[in-house]
Design a protein around this motif. Structure first.
Motif, PDB file in Angstrom:
ATOM      1  N   UNK A  84       0.828  -1.216   0.000  1.00 43.05           N
ATOM      2  CA  UNK A  84       0.000   0.000   0.000  1.00 43.05           C
ATOM      3  C   UNK A  84       0.857   1.259   0.000  1.00 43.05           C
ATOM      4  N   UNK A  85       0.240   2.346  -0.388  1.00 44.89           N
ATOM      5  CA  UNK A  85       0.874   3.657  -0.318  1.00 44.89           C
ATOM      6  C   UNK A  85      -0.064   4.595   0.416  1.00 44.89           C
ATOM      7  N   UNK A  86       0.480   5.658   0.977  1.00 44.83           N
ATOM      8  CA  UNK A  86      -0.381   6.620   1.649  1.00 44.83           C
ATOM      9  C   UNK A  86       0.343   7.340   2.761  1.00 44.83           C
ATOM     10  N   UNK A  87      -0.340   8.292   3.342  1.00 45.88           N
ATOM     11  CA  UNK A  87       0.234   9.090   4.416  1.00 45.88           C
ATOM     12  C   UNK A  87       0.630   8.207   5.598  1.00 45.88           C
ATOM     13  N   UNK A  88       1.826   8.414   6.097  1.00 47.79           N
ATOM     14  CA  UNK A  88       2.276   7.696   7.275  1.00 47.79           C
ATOM     15  C   UNK A  88       2.659   6.256   7.037  1.00 47.79           C
ATOM     16  N   UNK A  89       2.767   5.829   5.764  1.00 46.99           N
ATOM     17  CA  UNK A  89       3.141   4.446   5.444  1.00 46.99           C
ATOM     18  C   UNK A  89       4.486   4.440   4.725  1.00 46.99           C
ATOM     19  N   UNK A  90       5.380   3.599   5.189  1.00 47.36           N
ATOM     20  CA  UNK A  90       6.691   3.437   4.557  1.00 47.36           C
ATOM     21  C   UNK A  90       6.959   1.940   4.392  1.00 47.36           C
ATOM     22  N   UNK A  91       7.430   1.554   3.225  1.00 49.17           N
ATOM     23  CA  UNK A  91       7.764   0.162   2.954  1.00 49.17           C
ATOM     24  C   UNK A  91       9.248   0.078   2.619  1.00 49.17           C
ATOM     25  N   UNK A  92       9.983  -0.694   3.383  1.00 52.62           N
ATOM     26  CA  UNK A  92      11.387  -0.982   3.070  1.00 52.62           C
ATOM     27  C   UNK A  92      11.471  -2.428   2.606  1.00 52.62           C
ATOM     28  N   UNK A  93      11.830  -2.632   1.352  1.00 53.75           N
ATOM     29  CA  UNK A  93      11.911  -3.981   0.813  1.00 53.75           C
ATOM     30  C   UNK A  93      13.100  -4.104  -0.120  1.00 53.75           C
ATOM     31  N   UNK A  94      13.499  -5.343  -0.341  1.00 54.79           N
ATOM     32  CA  UNK A  94      14.592  -5.602  -1.267  1.00 54.79           C
ATOM     33  C   UNK A  94      14.191  -6.545  -2.373  1.00 54.79           C
ATOM     34  N   UNK A  95      12.872  -6.780  -2.521  1.00 52.55           N
ATOM     35  CA  UNK A  95      12.397  -7.704  -3.546  1.00 52.55           C
ATOM     36  C   UNK A  95      11.249  -7.076  -4.316  1.00 52.55           C
ATOM     37  N   UNK A  96      10.953  -7.658  -5.457  1.00 47.46           N
ATOM     38  CA  UNK A  96       9.817  -7.250  -6.266  1.00 47.46           C
ATOM     39  C   UNK A  96       9.204  -8.493  -6.897  1.00 47.46           C
ATOM     40  N   UNK A  97       8.022  -8.338  -7.470  1.00 48.07           N
ATOM     41  CA  UNK A  97       7.346  -9.478  -8.081  1.00 48.07           C
ATOM     42  C   UNK A  97       8.258 -10.127  -9.112  1.00 48.07           C
ATOM     43  N   UNK A  98       8.302 -11.452  -9.082  1.00 49.59           N
ATOM     44  CA  UNK A  98       9.165 -12.198  -9.995  1.00 49.59           C
ATOM     45  C   UNK A  98      10.462 -12.649  -9.355  1.00 49.59           C
ATOM     46  N   UNK A  99      10.859 -12.025  -8.230  1.00 47.93           N
ATOM     47  CA  UNK A  99      12.066 -12.448  -7.524  1.00 47.93           C
ATOM     48  C   UNK A  99      11.829 -13.782  -6.822  1.00 47.93           C
ATOM     49  N   UNK A 100      12.924 -14.404  -6.414  1.00 47.31           N
ATOM     50  CA  UNK A 100      12.856 -15.687  -5.716  1.00 47.31           C
ATOM     51  C   UNK A 100      13.420 -15.526  -4.314  1.00 47.31           C
ATOM     52  N   UNK A 101      12.663 -15.972  -3.314  1.00 50.53           N
ATOM     53  CA  UNK A 101      13.164 -16.035  -1.941  1.00 50.53           C
ATOM     54  C   UNK A 101      13.960 -17.330  -1.824  1.00 50.53           C
ATOM     55  N   UNK A 102      15.265 -17.215  -1.626  1.00 46.30           N
ATOM     56  CA  UNK A 102      16.145 -18.380  -1.607  1.00 46.30           C
ATOM     57  C   UNK A 102      16.371 -18.854  -0.172  1.00 46.30           C
ATOM     58  N   UNK A 103      16.926 -20.046  -0.008  1.00 44.57           N
ATOM     59  CA  UNK A 103      17.191 -20.545   1.351  1.00 44.57           C
ATOM     60  C   UNK A 103      18.511 -20.058   1.929  1.00 44.57           C
ATOM     61  N   UNK A 104      19.216 -19.204   1.207  1.00 45.08           N
ATOM     62  CA  UNK A 104      20.571 -18.860   1.618  1.00 45.08           C
ATOM     63  C   UNK A 104      20.653 -17.715   2.625  1.00 45.08           C
ATOM     64  N   UNK A 105      19.611 -16.867   2.678  1.00 47.65           N
ATOM     65  CA  UNK A 105      19.692 -15.667   3.508  1.00 47.65           C
ATOM     66  C   UNK A 105      18.434 -15.509   4.358  1.00 47.65           C
ATOM     67  N   UNK A 106      18.446 -14.461   5.167  1.00 52.94           N
ATOM     68  CA  UNK A 106      17.295 -14.148   6.007  1.00 52.94           C
ATOM     69  C   UNK A 106      16.037 -14.025   5.136  1.00 52.94           C
ATOM     70  N   UNK A 107      14.898 -14.617   5.566  1.00 52.71           N
ATOM     71  CA  UNK A 107      13.704 -14.644   4.709  1.00 52.71           C
ATOM     72  C   UNK A 107      12.826 -13.403   4.777  1.00 52.71           C
ATOM     73  N   UNK A 108      13.386 -12.249   5.140  1.00 59.51           N
ATOM     74  CA  UNK A 108      12.560 -11.046   5.197  1.00 59.51           C
ATOM     75  C   UNK A 108      12.137 -10.593   3.801  1.00 59.51           C
ATOM     76  N   UNK A 109      10.859 -10.307   3.658  1.00 54.19           N
ATOM     77  CA  UNK A 109      10.329  -9.769   2.405  1.00 54.19           C
ATOM     78  C   UNK A 109      10.285  -8.245   2.469  1.00 54.19           C
ATOM     79  N   UNK A 110       9.834  -7.711   3.595  1.00 54.94           N
ATOM     80  CA  UNK A 110       9.730  -6.259   3.718  1.00 54.94           C
ATOM     81  C   UNK A 110       9.530  -5.871   5.172  1.00 54.94           C
ATOM     82  N   UNK A 111       9.727  -4.597   5.433  1.00 49.77           N
ATOM     83  CA  UNK A 111       9.349  -3.982   6.703  1.00 49.77           C
ATOM     84  C   UNK A 111       8.235  -2.994   6.392  1.00 49.77           C
TER      85      UNK A 111
END
Length: 661
Positions: free
Chosen positions: A371-398
C-alpha cells in the motif's frame, strides 16, 4: 568541503532491503553507489538500483557476503571511498573494519576497538559494569564445559538463558526451564553460534520475569559528542526474533527514559563510540517500567533493522547521519535538540509459515503489492518475480507506519497489512495483522512472552481450510478449462464441434447444471462441485461451509496451472487434480518418509538403519536460513533408510530418513 567531496562513492557490503535503503540515501546525497552480490542475487533489486554492481562469489554467505578479502578487492578496484556494511554479515567484524582503514577506505561504522569491546556479550557486560551500568546476573566467564555451565545455571536459578557471546538476532539463544534440558539446549546454542558467527562460546544468564526488551538508539561523533535518539520497544518477539517494534516505548516515563538514556550514552562513551549504535536493555515489566529494574544486555555496534521507527518520530535520516559522522563531521546537534513526534510501529514481513511452526518458506514471488499513503513506509529488497532463496534471512519487507498516537499508528499498520499482497512463499502476513489488532498488545501489559502465550489466538497453528479462497480459485480454474475446451473445439471447425452437446463446460439439460471438479488443495486431494443457476455459478466443498459475500480474495497464477488464492493474509494453493502426478515416495513409504522441509544443510543425524524409533523422536537437524529445524519421527517404526551425510546439502522435499514398520 561537502560530504560528496569527502566521500564521493560508497560500496554497500550487504544485500536485500538494507542495501536498497542505503542506496536511496546515498543517491539523494549525490554519491556513486556500488553493489556487491552473490550468484543468487545477480538480478536482485539492490543490484538494479546501484550505479554499478560486482560479483563476489556463489550463493552461500561464507563464500560471498562474508568474504572480506574479496569485498575489499572490489572496493579498491571500483574506487570506493567508503564501505557501508548494513547489518549482519561483516557489520560487526572488527577485523574487517581494521582492514578497511588499512586500505584507506572509510568504514561507515564505529572504530574496530569499539566493535571488539562490545562485540562479545561477556566482555561487554564486564566493561559497562565499570561505567555503573546495571547488568543481568549470570555467568560471563571463559569456562565452557557442559558440567561447569550446568552447575552455573543451577546456581543462577532456573529459568536461564543460554546466549552465544558473539550472537544477535536470536541466533544461539535458548531459554531453559529445567536442568534436564540444559545439555541439549547448550549443544544447540553452540552449534548455532559457531554456524552464524564462527564462535561457539556462550554465557548463561538469569531469565528475567515479565521481560520487556527496550533499546536506546545512540549516536556518537569523532569530536566527543554522544547523544541518544529515544528508545524503541522490541518486546513482541518469537524465539528471540523481533516481530513488531515501536517508538516510543509504551508506558515509558521521563524518569525511566532519563535513566536508560544516561546508561546507554555512558556505555557508548566507555568505548569511545562513533556512529550509530544501539544499547539493548531487558526490563522487569511486572510493575511497569521502573528506573531500578532494567539491565544491560548488549550493544549492537551497527544500524538496527528497526531504525525506521526512530527516523519516523525524530525526522532524522540515520544513514545520512552515519555518512556524515564517518566523513568526520560533528553531529551538529545536542541532546536537548532531539525531539520526538507521534508514534511509529514496524512489522517484519517474513517468508515463513506460522501454521507450521514459522518454518521459513522459499520460492518465487508470483505477486507482490504494497500500500501507499500518508504515514506508510515500505522498506523492501524484492519485487514481483524475484525468488526467496534458502541462503539468507527470509525477510520480504518492513511495513512501517507513523501517526499522532499509538492507537492510530497500530490502526494504520493493520490497514496497511490488509492491503499487502504476497503470493508464492508462505508469509506471516495474517499473523502480523492479528498481532497489530490484539487487545492485549494494544491496551494491556505485555512482555517478550506475549506471542507464545497467545499463539492460538494469533492463528499461528494449523487453520481450517479456507473454503472461500478455494471457491474463488476453483471458479477461475473451471473458467479457464471451459475457455480452453471451447477454443479447441471451435478450432476444429466441424459442425459437431460447434454443437452445444460438445462444449466442455459442464452444460446439461437439467434445472441446475452441475459439474464435479477434482482439486489439489495445498497438496491434498478434494472433490469440489460447481452448480450453475440464473444467479451464476456456486462452488460447494463437501464438509466445508463457504460463507456468502466473501470478498477481497486475490488470485495469483503460479506454475503448473496452480492458483494462489490470497484471503485475509493467508494463502491457499489450488490446482486441478492430476491423477498421474503422484508422490511415489509417500506412497511407497506409507507415511514413514521424513523429508527436508526446505533446502538447507544436514548438520546432524541421530539414527541409523535398523534403529527402532518412537513417534516424536529426533531423527535429524537441518539448518536453513540461519536457524536449526529438527526433524522428528511421524510414527513408531524402524529406520529402513538414511539418506544424506551430515555437513551436506539437502534439497527441499528430499527424503532424509525412511521408516519401515
Amino acid at each position: 568541503m561537502s560530504l560528496v567531496a569527502k566521500l564521493p562513492s560508497i560500496l554497500i557490503a550487504n544485500r536485500g532491503e538494507i542495501a536498497c535503503r542505503v542506496i536511496r540515501t546515498a543517491r539523494r546525497l549525490g554519491m556513486r553507489t556500488i553493489a556487491v552480490h552473490s550468484d543468487a542475487d545477480s538480478e536482485a533489486l539492490f543490484v538494479q538500483m546501484a550505479d554499478e554492481a560486482w560479483r563476489i562469489g556463489p550463493a552461500p554467505a561464507r563464500e560471498s557476503y562474508l568474504d572480506a578479502e574479496t569485498i575489499l578487492a572490489v572496493a579498491r578496484e571500483s574506487g570506493a571511498s567508503c564501505i557501508h556494511p548494513g547489518y549482519g554479515f561483516l557489520s560487526e567484524n572488527a577485523d574487517f573494519a581494521e582492514a578497511c582503514a588499512q586500505a584507506g577506505i572509510v568504514f561507515v561504522g564505529p572504530p574496530a576497538s569499539a566493535i571488539r569491546a562490545m562485540g562479545l556479550k561477556d566482555a561487554a557486560k564486564a566493561l559497562v559494569e565499570t561505567a555503573a551500568v546495571p547488568v543481568v546476573p549470570g555467568y560471563h566467564g571463559a569456562e565452557q564445559g557442559v558440567e561447569f555451565l550446568s552447575e552455573a545455571a543451577a546456581r543462577i536459578g532456573y529459568p536461564v538463558l543460554i546466549k552465544a557471546v558473539a550472537g544477535g538476532g536470536g541466533k544461539g539463544m535458548k531459554k531453559v526451564d529445567r536442568p534436564e534440558d540444559f545439555a541439549e539446549a547448550l549443544a544447540s546454542a553452540q552449534r548455532e553460534g559457531q554456524s552464524a558467527f564462527g564462535d561457539a562460546r556462550v554465557l548463561v544468564e538469569k531469565y528475567v520475569l515479565s521481560p520487556r526488551h527496550v533499546e536506546i538508539q545512540v549516536f556518537g561523533d569523532s569530536h566527543g559528542n554522544v547523544v541518544h535518539l529515544f528508545e524503541r520497544d522490541c518486546s513482541l518477539q518469537r524465539r528471540h526474533q523481533k516481530v513488531i517494534e515501536e517508538a516510543p516505548a509504551p508506558g515509558m516515563t521521563p524518569e525511566v527514559r532519563e535513566a536508560m538514556g544516561r546508561a546507554a550514552t555512558e556505555a557508548a562513551r566507555a568505548v569511545g563510540y562513533v556512529g550509530a549504535g544501539t544499547v539493548e536493555f531487558i526490563a522487569d515489566g511486572r510493575d511497569g517500567l521502573r528506573p531500578d529494574r532494567f539491565y544491560f544486555m548488549e550493544m549492537n555496534t551497527r544500524l538496527q533493522v528497526e531504525h525506521p521507527v526512530t527516523e519516523a518520530i525524530t525526522g532524522l535520516d540515520l544513514v545520512e547521519l552515519q555518512l556524515r559522522v564517518a566523513a568526520g563531521e560533528p553531529l551538529g546537534f545536542e541532546q536537548a535538540d532531539v525531539t520526538a513526534t507521534g508514534h511509529a510501529v514496524e512489522a517484519r514481513l517474513y517468508a515463513e509459515d506460522p501454521e507450521k511452526g514459522f518454518l521459513p518458506s522459499t520460492g518465487k514471488l508470483w505477486a507482490l503489492q504494497f500500500p501507499e499513503g500518508e504515514g506508510i513506509r515500505i522498506d523492501t529488497g524484492v519485487e514481483a518475480g524475484d525468488v526467496v532463496t534458502p541462503f539468507y534471512d527470509p525477510m520480504i519487507a518492513k511495513v512501517i507506519c507513523h501517526a499522532p498516537t499509538r492507537d492510530e499508528a497500530l490502526d494504520r499498520l493493520a490497514q496497511a497489512l490488509s492491503q499487502t499482497v504476497v503470493a508464492g512463499p508462505r508469509t506471516n502476513l495474517a499473523f502480523l495483522k492479528k498481532l497489530a489488532e490484539a487487545e492485549g498488545f494494544r491496551s494491556g501489559p505485555f512482555d517478550t512472552g506475549f506471542i507464545d502465550r497467545n499463539i492460538t489466538a494469533l492463528g499461528a497453528e494449523p487453520q481450517p481450510l479456507d473454503a472461500a479462497a478455494v471457491a474463488a480459485a476453483a471458479l477461475q480454474l473451471e473458467e479457464e478449462r471451459q475457455a480452453a475446451g471451447s477454443a479447441e473445439a471451435f478450432s476444429r471447425g466441424s459442425a459437431e464441434a460447434r454443437s452445444p452437446w460438445a462444449v466442455a463446460d459442464g452444460f446439461a439439460l437439467m434445472p441446475q447444471p452441475a459439474l464435479g471438479l477434482p482439486l489439489l488443495i495445498d497438496g491434498e486431494r478434494f472433490d469440489a462441485r460447481i452448480e450453475w443457476s440464473e444467479d451464476g455459478a456456486r462452488v460447494t466443498l463437501p464438509g466445508h461451509e463457504i460463507a456468502e459475500g466473501e470478498h477481497e480474495i486475490a488470485l495469483a497464477r503460479a506454475e503448473r496451472g496452480t492458483y494462489l488464492a490470497l484471503h485475509r493474509g493467508r494463502q491457499t494453493a489450488v490446482a486441478l487434480f492430476d491423477p498421474f502426478a503422484v508422490d511415489l515416495d509417500a506412497a511407497a513409504g506409507g507415511g514413514g518418509v521424513v523429508k527436508a522441509p526446505m533446502h538447507g544443510k544436514l548438520i546432524a543425524l541421530f539414527v541409523a538403519p535398523g534403529d527402532a524409533v518412537v513417534k516424536g523422536q529426533r531423527l535429524a537437524i537441518v539448518e536453513a536460513m540461519k536457524m536449526e529445524h529438527v526433524l522428528t519421527a511421524p510414527r513408531d517404526g524402524t529406520v529402513s533408510e538414511v539418506a544424506g551425510v551430515p555437513g551436506g546439502q539437502v534439497a527441499e522435499g528430499a527424503r532424509v530418513v525412511v521408516l519401515g514398520e
